[in-house]
Design a protein around this motif. Sequence first.
Motif, PDB file in Angstrom:
ATOM      1  N   ASP A 298       0.834  -1.194   0.000  1.00 59.40           N
ATOM      2  CA  ASP A 298       0.000   0.000   0.000  1.00 59.40           C
ATOM      3  C   ASP A 298       0.870   1.245   0.000  1.00 59.40           C
TER       4      ASP A 298
ATOM      5  N   SER B  48       3.684   4.327 -11.330  1.00 57.09           N
ATOM      6  CA  SER B  48       2.264   4.640 -11.208  1.00 57.09           C
ATOM      7  C   SER B  48       1.870   5.921 -11.925  1.00 57.09           C
TER       8      SER B  48
ATOM      9  N   ASP C  44       0.520   8.136 -10.357  1.00 53.03           N
ATOM     10  CA  ASP C  44       0.735   9.197  -9.361  1.00 53.03           C
ATOM     11  C   ASP C  44       2.098   9.879  -9.519  1.00 53.03           C
TER      12      ASP C  44
ATOM     13  N   HIS D 122       0.912   3.736  -3.328  1.00 54.24           N
ATOM     14  CA  HIS D 122       0.598   4.571  -4.484  1.00 54.24           C
ATOM     15  C   HIS D 122      -0.799   5.174  -4.317  1.00 54.24           C
ATOM     16  N   THR D 123      -0.975   6.376  -4.878  1.00 55.71           N
ATOM     17  CA  THR D 123      -2.273   7.045  -4.792  1.00 55.71           C
ATOM     18  C   THR D 123      -3.050   6.973  -6.100  1.00 55.71           C
TER      19      THR D 123
END
Length: 97
Positions: A5, A27, A29, A7-8
């Motif tokens: 957990d 990502s 993001d 990355h946005t």
Amino acid sequence: RGMLDGHTAIVLSIDASPCGRYLATASKDKTMRLWHIPSQKCVAVATGHTEAIGSVAMSKKVGCYDVGGKAAENGAGAFVVTASKDRTLKVWPLPGS
């Protein structure tokens, strides 16, 4: 086995180190994250791209993921390359290599 957990936004690319202990993820993001698989922890975050990172690749030099600072001083340490929608490639030396 677990969830990494951090990355946005959606992860677009993933690569594993040759030793099998690290993953690099890229990502939307605009970050690349380096994960230590046994501990399931993010050990580094690379920022600097201005658009989504669509591709990530880890160096494939076996053994470089175990060496200390001396290899990095000589330019022989492990690294990650990212490619972004901002039309740039970036080379990231890995911590501890």
